[in-house]
Structures are given as C-alpha cells and as structure tokens.
Design a protein around this motif. Structure first.
Motif, PDB file in Angstrom:
ATOM      1  N   PHE A  52       0.706  -1.074   0.032  1.00  0.00           N
ATOM      2  CA  PHE A  52      -0.050   0.048   0.078  1.00  0.00           C
ATOM      3  C   PHE A  52       0.908   1.067  -0.002  1.00  0.00           C
ATOM      4  CE2 PHE A  52      -3.357  -2.197   2.565  1.00  0.00           C
ATOM      5  CZ  PHE A  52      -4.069  -2.762   1.610  1.00  0.00           C
ATOM      6  N   GLN A 102      -3.553   4.810   0.574  1.00  0.00           N
ATOM      7  CA  GLN A 102      -4.056   3.678   0.779  1.00  0.00           C
ATOM      8  C   GLN A 102      -4.111   3.085   2.533  1.00  0.00           C
ATOM      9  OE1 GLN A 102      -1.796   1.721  -2.034  1.00  0.00           O
ATOM     10  NE2 GLN A 102      -3.504   1.511  -3.410  1.00  0.00           N
ATOM     11  N   GLU A 105      -6.438   5.376   4.436  1.00  0.00           N
ATOM     12  CA  GLU A 105      -7.788   4.793   4.251  1.00  0.00           C
ATOM     13  C   GLU A 105      -8.070   3.515   4.891  1.00  0.00           C
ATOM     14  OE1 GLU A 105      -8.018   4.342  -0.024  1.00  0.00           O
ATOM     15  OE2 GLU A 105      -8.315   6.718  -0.085  1.00  0.00           O
ATOM     16  N   LYS A 106      -7.361   2.706   5.235  1.00  0.00           N
ATOM     17  CA  LYS A 106      -7.477   1.366   5.777  1.00  0.00           C
ATOM     18  C   LYS A 106      -7.197   1.636   7.418  1.00  0.00           C
ATOM     19  CE  LYS A 106      -6.621  -3.394   5.589  1.00  0.00           C
ATOM     20  NZ  LYS A 106      -6.776  -4.352   4.825  1.00  0.00           N
TER      21      LYS A 106
END
Length: 57
Positions: free
Chosen positions: A4, A8, A11-12
C-alpha cells in the motif's frame, strides 16, 4: 507481496495521511520501505501502537 502507499494505508487505518508519513519516518512502521519519494507498506503489516484501531494496516 501486495503493498500500500501512504494514502491507501490512511484509508485502511483511519488516521490522517500526514500521521502515516510521520510514523514511517519515525520507524514506527518498521516494515515500511521508501521507494524513491514514496513509502510502500506491506498490506499485511501490523498497525503501529499509535493507531487507534486494532488489527493489520
């Protein structure tokens, strides 16, 4: 292995992008690797203790 980028991961993980960047610089995500000007974080990396949520990033 899947990686990632910081956006990313943000976001996670649910923390702001700048904080993920700082965690990488401080070495609190020890599996993070800098490739050129980008940080790559393995998809199965554990969240640093300073993240609020449990589990993998």
């Amino acid at each position: 292995m899947e990686y990632f980028l910081i956006k990313q991961t943000f976001e996670k993980c649910g923390i702001i992008v700048r904080r993920v960047y700082v965690l990488c610089i401080e070495g609190l995500i020890p599996v993070a690797t800098k490739i050129g000007s980008y940080w790559a974080i393995p998809a199965d990396a554990e969240k640093p203790y300073k993240c609020r949520k449990e589990g993998a990033i």
